[in-house]
Design a protein around this motif. Structure first.
Motif, PDB file in Angstrom:
ATOM      1  N   ARG A  76       0.835  -1.205   0.000  1.00 30.22           N
ATOM      2  CA  ARG A  76       0.000   0.000   0.000  1.00 30.22           C
ATOM      3  C   ARG A  76       0.874   1.262   0.000  1.00 30.22           C
ATOM      4  O   ARG A  76       0.586   2.232  -0.714  1.00 30.22           O
ATOM      5  N   LEU A  79       2.236   1.714  -3.524  1.00 26.73           N
ATOM      6  CA  LEU A  79       1.220   2.184  -4.469  1.00 26.73           C
ATOM      7  C   LEU A  79       0.965   3.681  -4.311  1.00 26.73           C
ATOM      8  O   LEU A  79       0.942   4.432  -5.293  1.00 26.73           O
ATOM      9  N   CYS A  82       3.840   5.733  -5.479  1.00 24.78           N
ATOM     10  CA  CYS A  82       3.956   5.714  -6.943  1.00 24.78           C
ATOM     11  C   CYS A  82       2.912   6.593  -7.625  1.00 24.78           C
ATOM     12  O   CYS A  82       2.901   6.692  -8.860  1.00 24.78           O
ATOM     13  N   VAL A  84      -0.623   6.559  -7.544  1.00 29.69           N
ATOM     14  CA  VAL A  84      -1.951   6.153  -8.007  1.00 29.69           C
ATOM     15  C   VAL A  84      -3.010   7.060  -7.389  1.00 29.69           C
ATOM     16  O   VAL A  84      -2.894   7.488  -6.240  1.00 29.69           O
ATOM     17  N   VAL A  90      -4.816  -0.920 -11.712  1.00 32.93           N
ATOM     18  CA  VAL A  90      -3.537  -1.557 -11.429  1.00 32.93           C
ATOM     19  C   VAL A  90      -3.632  -3.015 -11.866  1.00 32.93           C
ATOM     20  O   VAL A  90      -4.556  -3.739 -11.465  1.00 32.93           O
ATOM     21  N   VAL A 104      -4.864  -2.657  -3.528  1.00 32.26           N
ATOM     22  CA  VAL A 104      -5.280  -1.774  -4.615  1.00 32.26           C
ATOM     23  C   VAL A 104      -6.651  -1.180  -4.291  1.00 32.26           C
ATOM     24  O   VAL A 104      -6.882   0.027  -4.469  1.00 32.26           O
ATOM     25  N   CYS A 107      -6.522   1.557  -1.813  1.00 31.00           N
ATOM     26  CA  CYS A 107      -6.069   2.817  -2.391  1.00 31.00           C
ATOM     27  C   CYS A 107      -7.130   3.452  -3.284  1.00 31.00           C
ATOM     28  O   CYS A 107      -6.835   4.406  -4.011  1.00 31.00           O
ATOM     29  N   CYS A 109      -8.442   2.187  -5.854  1.00 24.47           N
ATOM     30  CA  CYS A 109      -8.125   1.884  -7.245  1.00 24.47           C
ATOM     31  C   CYS A 109      -8.741   0.552  -7.655  1.00 24.47           C
ATOM     32  O   CYS A 109      -9.280  -0.182  -6.829  1.00 24.47           O
ATOM     33  N   ALA A 138      -0.175   1.215 -12.945  1.00 23.91           N
ATOM     34  CA  ALA A 138       0.887   0.388 -12.371  1.00 23.91           C
ATOM     35  C   ALA A 138       0.651  -1.092 -12.673  1.00 23.91           C
ATOM     36  O   ALA A 138      -0.466  -1.510 -12.987  1.00 23.91           O
ATOM     37  N   ILE A 140       1.684  -4.874 -10.819  1.00 19.98           N
ATOM     38  CA  ILE A 140       2.269  -5.556  -9.665  1.00 19.98           C
ATOM     39  C   ILE A 140       2.557  -7.006 -10.055  1.00 19.98           C
ATOM     40  O   ILE A 140       1.696  -7.880  -9.928  1.00 19.98           O
ATOM     41  N   ILE A 166       5.680  -2.318  -9.367  1.00 24.36           N
ATOM     42  CA  ILE A 166       5.890  -2.625  -7.952  1.00 24.36           C
ATOM     43  C   ILE A 166       5.994  -4.141  -7.831  1.00 24.36           C
ATOM     44  O   ILE A 166       5.014  -4.862  -8.052  1.00 24.36           O
TER      45      ILE A 166
END
Length: 407
Positions: A76, A79, A82, A84, A90, A104, A107, A109, A138, A140, A166
């Motif tokens: 977290r 993210l 970065c 988001v 993502v 995700v 966040c 997202c 992003a 992952i 990530i």
């Protein structure tokens, strides 16, 4: 050896136990010293946390490391750092622990599931670009079981589409891709120190990076939004207290000393086990490419073909194998998108569009891994001796003979 299966009362193929975690008086001593000092907290009670962070960053070949309460939080932090934003997408694999996707959601997202490759059970680079939209920010990749993803292909895609990478390296402590430690290759790399992991303090996490800006943000977020050089009650970012304790730090430092030799042993045992399994019809180890210069085998995975074992289902086979003394597990029951969280859209988030729907998502390779194929041998078993690897294979052959030849 008796041919009667252990599940039916016969003698086990593997008679030893595989303890985890491994420790001795050294671990007891360093934790005891912290307790006796009365300086347990962080960051106001000592520098053991910072010391471990520097040790782990150096181990990974990274510039920075930011420790935190668990691997989920480390994802977290990465993210958010970065960049988001709510509603962003993502890309994640469906064959992994829930935290890869649920962080995700946390966040605000949208996780977009891309299927895994049948040879590796890692995110399939050939399927990533079809999932990229204008909202994708992003990727992952998960180095599942400690097996490195195809990072060259993933980084090439990310560069062309201006995406952050990530690495979820929760399984990958000490593993390498082309001589580089996993976690140190993308923009950031997340690790877990939960009790089953190859490096553990019972709980904990860390994220590594070479990026000065990412480090500054993650370091602030895990420390209630404080910044380096600021006052104690000045808070610049919407962080929380995600700090670990001095006791966890010294325990991790001590365990880190054991990790290189343990990783070498798992790697050697994994290569030998694969060599032995190649002679068994119906057992197919995952493919390890030449780019993988070190595999830490947090999980040794092979694909099981029931048709070569009298059509007994995977779950029954794993039950029989465990009874023979092999430390094994059947893996995830279904891909992440079939979890109630995603099927019921129980997100409690304001920015995920109503159009997002996981009920029709199908990732065939992940489905097969969950239901019929994937069998896991756990990392503590991979710390056994050469004869233990032979015992694992003997157990598989014993089951095959019993169910196919009825002996």
């Amino acid at each position: 050896m008796s041919q009667l299966l252990a599940i039916d009362g016969g003698e086990k193929s593997v008679k030893r136990n595989f303890p985890w975690p491994i420790f001795d008086e050294q671990e007891v001593q360093v934790v005891s010293e912290v307790i006796s000092s009365g300086k347990w907290g962080n960051p106001d009670c000592g520098d053991e946390v910072e010391k471990f962070e520097k040790e782990f960053a150096a181990f990974c070949g990274s510039k920075y490391a930011v420790s935190c309460v668990n691997g989920s939080v480390s994802l977290r932090l990465a993210l958010i750092a970065c960049g988001v934003k709510p509603g962003d997408e993502v890309i994640v694999p469906p064959y992994t622990f829930i935290a890869t996707a649920s962080t995700v959601i946390e966040c605000n997202c949208v996780p977009v599931f891309v299927d895994i490759h049948p040879d590796t059970y890692n995110l399939d680079p050939a399927k990533i670009e079809a999932a990229i939209t204008s909202r994708t920010k992003a990727i992952i990749p998960v180095h599942f079981g400690g097996l490195a993803c195809d990072m060259d292909a993933i980084l090439d895609i990310a560069k062309r589409h201006n995406l952050r990478v990530i690495e979820d390296a929760a399984h990958a402590h000490g593993a390498e891709y082309k001589g580089k430690k996993l976690g140190s290759i993308g923009d950031a790399g997340s690790f877990s120190f939960q009790s089953s992991k190859n490096l553990t303090a019972g709980e904990g996490g860390i994220v590594v990076t070479d990026d000065d800006d990412l480090y500054a943000i993650m370091n602030s977020l895990r420390n209630v939004g404080r910044i380096e050089g600021g006052q104690w009650y000045d808070h610049y970012n919407p962080g929380c207290n995600y700090r670990i304790t001095q006791m966890q730090a010294v325990l991790l430092s001590q365990q880190l000393k054991r990790l290189p030799s343990q990783t070498e042993k798992r790697n050697k045992n994994g290569l030998y086990l694969t060599e032995l399994f190649e002679n068994i019809e119906g057992i197919l180890p995952l493919v390890r490419s030449e780019e993988i210069t070190m595999h830490c085998y947090h999980i040794y995975i092979f694909k099981y073909d029931a048709s070569k074992f009298g059509d007994i289902p995977k779950d029954k086979f794993v039950e029989m194998l465990a009874a023979e003394g092999v430390p094994c597990f059947k893996g995830y029951p279904h891909p992440l998108y079939k979890q109630p969280l995603f099927q019921n859209k129980n997100f409690m988030c304001y920015a995920i569009p109503e159009t997002v729907d996981y009920t029709d998502v199908i990732c065939p390779v992940a489905e097969a891994a969950c239901t019929t194929e994937a069998v896991w041998i756990l990392q503590n078993g991979m710390l056994g001796e050469r004869e233990d690897m032979e015992g694992f294979v003997d157990a598989v052959l014993k089951i095959q003979r019993a169910v196919v030849l009825k002996i």
